[in-house]
Design an enzyme around this catalytic site. Sequence first.
Site, PDB file in Angstrom:
ATOM      1  N   ASP A   1     -17.348  24.642  12.167  1.00  0.00           N
ATOM      2  CA  ASP A   1     -18.755  24.283  11.995  1.00  0.00           C
ATOM      3  C   ASP A   1     -19.373  24.122  13.378  1.00  0.00           C
ATOM      4  OD1 ASP A   1     -19.072  21.090  12.542  1.00  0.00           O
ATOM      5  OD2 ASP A   1     -17.121  21.481  11.574  1.00  0.00           O
TER       6      ASP A   1
ATOM      7  N   ASP B   1     -24.338  15.861   5.652  1.00  0.00           N
ATOM      8  CA  ASP B   1     -23.534  15.216   6.705  1.00  0.00           C
ATOM      9  C   ASP B   1     -23.943  13.754   6.729  1.00  0.00           C
ATOM     10  OD1 ASP B   1     -22.292  14.300   8.962  1.00  0.00           O
ATOM     11  OD2 ASP B   1     -22.844  16.010  10.219  1.00  0.00           O
TER      12      ASP B   1
ATOM     13  N   GLU C   1     -22.720  10.113   7.908  1.00  0.00           N
ATOM     14  CA  GLU C   1     -21.697   9.483   8.748  1.00  0.00           C
ATOM     15  C   GLU C   1     -22.317   8.441   9.677  1.00  0.00           C
ATOM     16  OE1 GLU C   1     -20.374  11.851  12.131  1.00  0.00           O
ATOM     17  OE2 GLU C   1     -21.361  13.603  11.194  1.00  0.00           O
TER      18      GLU C   1
END
Length: 686
Positions: free
Chosen positions: A10, A99, A101
């Site tokens: 990624d 995503d 986090e």
Amino acid sequence: MPTFGVKGLDVSGYQTNVDWQQQWNMGSRFAYVKASEGNYFTNDLFSSQYQGARSVGMIRGAYHFAIPNWSSGADQARYFVQNGGGWSPDGYTMPPVLDFEFNPYEGRTINGFYFGNTCYNMSAGQLASWVQDFGNTVRALTGRLPVIYTNTSWWNQCLGNPSGFGDYPLWVAAYPSSATDYPGALPSASWSAYSIWQFSSTGPFAGDSNVWNGDYPSLQRFAGAALPTGSFDDLSVTGSGTQFALRARGWSVDLANAAVSNQTHVYVTGPDGSTTGYPWVANTSRPDVDQALGYGPSHGFDGSIPISRSGTYSACAYSIGTYGNTPLGCKSVTATGIGVPTGSFDSLTQIRAVDKVTLQLKGWAVDQANPGNSTYADTYVTAPDGTTTGYRMTANTPRPDVDAATGLGSNHGFDYQIPVSTPGAYKACTYAIGTNANIPLGCQTLNVGANPSPIGSYDALSLTLAPNSATLQVRGWTLDPTQPGTSNPVSVYIASKDGVAITNPTPTSLTANLQRPDVNSALGTIGDHGFQATLPISSTGNYSVCTRATGVAPVSNGPTLLGCKSISVTTTPATTGFLDSAAVQISSGQAAVVTQGWTLDPALPAISIPVHVYITFPDGSTKGYPFTANLKRADVNSALQTTGDHGYSTSVPISTRGQYRVCSYGVAVSIFSAYNAQLGCRTLTY
């Protein structure tokens, strides 16, 4: 580097010059490219990186870096999709990624906005709701739930390891210090396995290095195609009377072909546990869906499904797509006071006992409009003679099999007995009685066989004469083989006289209850079965006398004619006798006409019969005097070899002098005597 799976990488704007062919040659087969962050940033290199990965044959997708305290999940989802986070059913586009986090801006204020702590100054519940808002919006826009990229420790710290996210594929970030095939602990409340593992941020691939937890075909399937989406809005009950239906409403669109109305399948599980599917086309107008999502106006479904009973119904809807089907959810609704009765007429049998025969009807009936209570089952029985009689049965006996099969409860059975007395074919038609209607459960026919007819014997027919009467004496025996211990009826009647049939004879009815040990011994039976009947008659002639036995057991095969016998009743002889003497006797100054003699009726020789004395007086008048010939006359008995007392001695006082004529007559006691004989006459002078 892990020894299993399919490797990938990624990248983001930090990787400015990726040699995609080199990455391919190193073994990378998929790539994720950062597309956006919050609702304020897009990757300037997204297009070149996204297309570069695809140009060498990689399956690729886009990810969004969430800043949950900046704006809502739905807002950032729309921003993401509008800036590269879409998904195409082309087989080489990976699902979108969230995503989620550590806060990269922890403790910082940028352009007047404070980004908060590592959990974005949000509670665990707020963060979980934000993820769901983002995911639902992405699915509505693309047909796919996003992959969640996270770190186990941060997820557990900030969201509290919540359940409810198992439908989202997991991309877990974990960097072991040494080579291993184990990524460590997962957020266990929602996931027991991961889809992608980011195992390194320092190579071997550009950007971050990842492994797909499966083989290449499974990675291709994961990329998949555009799935349909929609909403199951409402489930309700409509109708009245006997017509009721479930109404299911919502909308459905196939994102692989949004311009065309797609199918929606609705599976309904009824109160009995059975499930039936209904395919509909979602082509009704839903301008609200078009306004909100831009799919076009003709993607609504609004269908009705007939129902016939009360209870709880569950319906699950699915949007049917080109590349797969999407569940739209399930709803339940409870219908009350609905439906027509149902049931089953299981059997029509007979129960035979010595003293009775009954029809036994078994089955079950339940009013689906009120299954909690027992209803009625009405049956109409047509007998062999064509008459029909109705019976009301309460369906309240336990039938656990019915409950197991239908879920309508156990106490809905019927087990009913109807006594019958005639053999032949019986037809029973049964109906379940309900609040809204009565429903036929069917008809059944049963032939009830006859019990044996009575047996017996017409032994004798004789004539019995008595003074001034005559009777026909009938003797015999009869019994019912089905109930040999019970004396059964018998009727005796004169069928004809002198060859002329008696149309409506009046029978003499009696019970054959006289002892006949000869019959019991011969047949090895019990009870009393003899009969003797007396039929009065008043005239001579040729008589035909019949006897008929009737059974006492139920459904006997009709009466049995034991037979007819004939007897001729003729005139009996005239009386006989003699006027032995006649004289005028004077005693104590009183004169009397005195006669002596004897007489008898040959038909009844033991009976003393009347004797009539007729005296004609000097003035010409005649007067009769009755006497009974009951004096002993041994000479007569010896001469005629008879019995009884047949002598007579009469005395009739007189007072007028002159000539008297006296005659005596024997008067018969047999009603069939030819005549009353003159015994003699004498002329006397006083």
